[in-house]
Design an enzyme around this catalytic site. Sequence first.
Site, short mmCIF file in Angstrom:
data_model
loop_
_atom_site.label_atom_id
_atom_site.label_comp_id
_atom_site.label_asym_id
_atom_site.label_seq_id
_atom_site.Cartn_x
_atom_site.Cartn_y
_atom_site.Cartn_z
CB SER A 270 -10.92 34.67 48.02
OG SER A 270 -10.93 33.17 47.63
CG ASP A 281 4.30 36.85 45.21
OD1 ASP A 281 4.25 37.60 45.87
OD2 ASP A 281 4.02 35.66 45.56
CE LYS A 295 -12.52 32.52 51.66
NZ LYS A 295 -11.97 31.57 50.53
#
Length: 538
Positions: A270, A281, A295
Amino acid sequence: MVLLLTAIHLSGNERKSGDMSSARGLTTFSAIVKELELNYVDTIDRERAFREAIDALLETVDPYTVYYPEENREDISQMTTGEYGGIGAYLVNEGGGVCVSEPMEESPALAAGLKAGDRFIRVDTVDVTSYTSDKITKLLRGRPDTQVRVRVIRPYVSDSVRDITIINGKTGYIRISQFIENTGKEVRAVLDTFKSRHPDLTGIIIDLRGNGGGLLEQSVDVAANFVPKGTEIIRTVGREKDNSRTYKTMRNPLYPDIPLAVLIDGSTASASEILAGAMQDLDRGILLGSRSFGKGLVQTTRPLPYGGVLKVTVAKYYTPSGRLIQALDYQHRNEDGSAARVPDSLTHEYKTLHGRTIRDGGGLAPDSVIDWPKVNRLVYNAVSDNWIWRYANKYAATHPSIPPADKFVVTDSIYSDFKASIDPAKFKYDSTMESATEQLRNIARDEGYINDETTAAFDNLKKLLTHNLDRDFDTHRPQVEEYLGSEIVSRYYPGKGRNAYTVRDDKAIATAISIMGSPLYKKMLRPATVVTKTDTRR
């Protein structure tokens, strides 16, 4: 245009159909309740029946959508704020009573002198000798800054009834256990300390192992320390416009360029995956460890009648590259009702800022894989049945001090004493090999292969595979030592002391330091063949 109007028309019909179906279901449910109350032969526990019906309904959605009745509202408040409104100690059911497992760092319990192993016998005027940890926890909760009086029995001392009114100098290490209300401020304060006291840092490690998540905004606030102001960290997409939003950093970073390593494992989920995913990224840091939980769902709370609260999933989140890392598909379940994992064949490729290939679905894949040792049954039982915990209590009661946490060593003498403290008759050690041998013997009997020769062979195999507890503790000493040393250290140096001991020989931390201090770090973030980034965001 016709296609668009048709789609809107169908959507309206679907919603109307759904409303009618819900109305029929609620009416039918109400009628069933009425019939049971009027005609069922015995008395019905209405409270329990309604709660189980609600839970059964929510189980069909996902495990993160949860109903909290008024008496449990404190649970959700503690999850989001981190404020416990109690004494600040972990409790454990032990030996027919409830004991302090460990006082929290800088907690009222620690300040008042409570220690691991203290057994509760009274809370204010209530005798709690027969209570469970849950019941005692409720008694200890209250408004902050109010007093509670507890009486405990301390083991291994004669007068036991008491009334209680930077790694290697170059690498900064921060462990975040959850993202709660002030996590962002706390992390920034630590980084400010790094800046002022350790201006020559060569790298920072953020440990998110075991971090199950928390508040999305706090993970974005932590990310702001490492990337330029205005950088997109996460994008949420929900059915309602209010639940679709882009989160960007709001301030200038403290460390925009320093080498950064983020540690993850299968329990990293999460909000912690939001931080780790953004760093990957954006090619801002490397991920080390094992694949994260996966999640990619966002929850919020909604008030309900009679003081209840519904924590409900309202959106999915997408990392800066546009990928959704959700691993389990709760909308398309297996035949047994379990959630199906997104197969690799249905995942998609995305590109990092510098063109590295990454994939969605199934959590975050680390840039450097660390193989965590598997916990065998011996170590599991030694920990879960509190053998290590009890020995640490005894050791602390008979040894007034130990060396600093990062210098403490489990000596041969300590380890031998620990082994001697274990009663083989009480140690639950269900050997997989022994049970498998018996299972094979039963199969052979069913298949008609049991005779004098095979019986003798099975008996001999059983002897060869029967465990010797003392020998097995010696075989698995490195793993046992890790838990034993950590538990002993926590009796003298709670919180930070335990961390100082565990990070000393941590394989992932050592690997992170090695990579950040070598040319491999930049090579991992900038592959030799750079692929032009395309806009793959959803």
